[in-house]
Design a protein around this motif. Structure first.
Motif, PDB file in Angstrom:
ATOM      1  N   ALA A  65       0.845  -1.197   0.000  1.00  0.00           N
ATOM      2  CA  ALA A  65       0.000   0.000   0.000  1.00  0.00           C
ATOM      3  C   ALA A  65       0.882   1.250   0.000  1.00  0.00           C
ATOM      4  O   ALA A  65       1.801   1.367   0.811  1.00  0.00           O
ATOM      5  CB  ALA A  65      -0.909   0.004   1.218  1.00  0.00           C
ATOM      6  N   HIS A  66       0.603   2.165  -0.901  1.00  0.00           N
ATOM      7  CA  HIS A  66       1.379   3.394  -0.995  1.00  0.00           C
ATOM      8  C   HIS A  66       1.005   4.313   0.158  1.00  0.00           C
ATOM      9  O   HIS A  66      -0.156   4.638   0.350  1.00  0.00           O
ATOM     10  CB  HIS A  66       1.100   4.079  -2.336  1.00  0.00           C
ATOM     11  CG  HIS A  66       1.990   5.240  -2.590  1.00  0.00           C
ATOM     12  ND1 HIS A  66       1.511   6.517  -2.732  1.00  0.00           N
ATOM     13  CD2 HIS A  66       3.337   5.328  -2.710  1.00  0.00           C
ATOM     14  CE1 HIS A  66       2.522   7.338  -2.945  1.00  0.00           C
ATOM     15  NE2 HIS A  66       3.647   6.636  -2.930  1.00  0.00           N
ATOM     16  N   VAL A  67       2.012   4.717   0.945  1.00  0.00           N
ATOM     17  CA  VAL A  67       1.753   5.637   2.059  1.00  0.00           C
ATOM     18  C   VAL A  67       2.207   7.048   1.730  1.00  0.00           C
ATOM     19  O   VAL A  67       1.959   7.966   2.500  1.00  0.00           O
ATOM     20  CB  VAL A  67       2.387   5.154   3.388  1.00  0.00           C
ATOM     21  CG1 VAL A  67       1.781   3.830   3.816  1.00  0.00           C
ATOM     22  CG2 VAL A  67       3.887   5.047   3.290  1.00  0.00           C
ATOM     23  N   GLY A  68       2.880   7.241   0.617  1.00  0.00           N
ATOM     24  CA  GLY A  68       3.302   8.564   0.188  1.00  0.00           C
ATOM     25  C   GLY A  68       4.800   8.748   0.264  1.00  0.00           C
ATOM     26  O   GLY A  68       5.570   7.805   0.094  1.00  0.00           O
ATOM     27  N   GLY A  69       5.197   9.993   0.562  1.00  0.00           N
ATOM     28  CA  GLY A  69       6.609  10.332   0.613  1.00  0.00           C
ATOM     29  C   GLY A  69       7.088  10.580   2.030  1.00  0.00           C
ATOM     30  O   GLY A  69       6.454  10.163   3.004  1.00  0.00           O
ATOM     31  N   SER A  70       8.186  11.293   2.141  1.00  0.00           N
ATOM     32  CA  SER A  70       8.820  11.553   3.429  1.00  0.00           C
ATOM     33  C   SER A  70       7.906  12.323   4.379  1.00  0.00           C
ATOM     34  O   SER A  70       7.787  11.971   5.557  1.00  0.00           O
ATOM     35  CB  SER A  70      10.123  12.333   3.199  1.00  0.00           C
ATOM     36  OG  SER A  70      10.746  12.616   4.420  1.00  0.00           O
ATOM     37  N   ASP A  71       7.261  13.378   3.882  1.00  0.00           N
ATOM     38  CA  ASP A  71       6.361  14.167   4.728  1.00  0.00           C
ATOM     39  C   ASP A  71       5.183  13.334   5.212  1.00  0.00           C
ATOM     40  O   ASP A  71       4.749  13.461   6.362  1.00  0.00           O
ATOM     41  CB  ASP A  71       5.844  15.403   3.989  1.00  0.00           C
ATOM     42  CG  ASP A  71       6.931  16.450   3.765  1.00  0.00           C
ATOM     43  OD1 ASP A  71       7.995  16.374   4.418  1.00  0.00           O
ATOM     44  OD2 ASP A  71       6.718  17.345   2.922  1.00  0.00           O
ATOM     45  N   ASP A  72       4.678  12.478   4.340  1.00  0.00           N
ATOM     46  CA  ASP A  72       3.556  11.610   4.714  1.00  0.00           C
ATOM     47  C   ASP A  72       3.971  10.626   5.804  1.00  0.00           C
ATOM     48  O   ASP A  72       3.226  10.378   6.755  1.00  0.00           O
ATOM     49  CB  ASP A  72       3.031  10.850   3.490  1.00  0.00           C
ATOM     50  CG  ASP A  72       2.575  11.792   2.382  1.00  0.00           C
ATOM     51  OD1 ASP A  72       1.700  12.637   2.648  1.00  0.00           O
ATOM     52  OD2 ASP A  72       3.111  11.684   1.269  1.00  0.00           O
ATOM     53  N   LEU A  73       5.172  10.061   5.652  1.00  0.00           N
ATOM     54  CA  LEU A  73       5.683   9.125   6.651  1.00  0.00           C
ATOM     55  C   LEU A  73       5.870   9.828   7.993  1.00  0.00           C
ATOM     56  O   LEU A  73       5.475   9.304   9.043  1.00  0.00           O
ATOM     57  CB  LEU A  73       7.021   8.526   6.173  1.00  0.00           C
ATOM     58  CG  LEU A  73       7.561   7.352   6.971  1.00  0.00           C
ATOM     59  CD1 LEU A  73       6.687   6.118   6.779  1.00  0.00           C
ATOM     60  CD2 LEU A  73       8.992   7.043   6.555  1.00  0.00           C
ATOM     61  N   ALA A  74       6.431  11.032   7.960  1.00  0.00           N
ATOM     62  CA  ALA A  74       6.628  11.811   9.188  1.00  0.00           C
ATOM     63  C   ALA A  74       5.291  12.160   9.834  1.00  0.00           C
ATOM     64  O   ALA A  74       5.165  12.150  11.063  1.00  0.00           O
ATOM     65  CB  ALA A  74       7.430  13.072   8.885  1.00  0.00           C
TER      66      ALA A  74
END
Length: 88
Positions: A65-74
């Motif tokens: 599942a795609h969770v996004g990029g660095s900002d999304d992970l943070a």
């Protein structure tokens, strides 16, 4: 967190956002597969196919599942949701 779900992260050489995302995962002891798309090619095309509309790196997936990029992970970490997503 030695026992976690499958984590994949598409990265490019020298990308500070990629470094930040990997540092967050490393700090949690998460094992991940890093897929380098610095030179484009089939892996870059694979990334774009898996996450339509997300053309930047890092591009992070947890159990497919795609969770996004660095900002999304943070943001997931700040909201206290990341550990639950990583739990087996």
């Amino acid at each position: 967190m030695a026992d976690t779900r499958k984590v994949e992260i598409y990265t490019k050489w020298g990308c500070p956002y990629c470094f930040r995302a990997k540092a967050l995962l490393d700090g949690k002891g998460v094992t991940y597969e890093e897929i380098d798309v610095t030179m484009g090619g089939p892996k870059k095309a694979e990334m774009l196919e898996r996450a339509p509309g997300h053309a930047t790196v890092p591009s992070i997936f947890i159990d497919g599942a795609h969770v996004g990029g660095s900002d999304d992970l943070a943001a997931l970490e700040a909201a206290g949701k990341l550990d639950a997503m990583l739990a087996p």
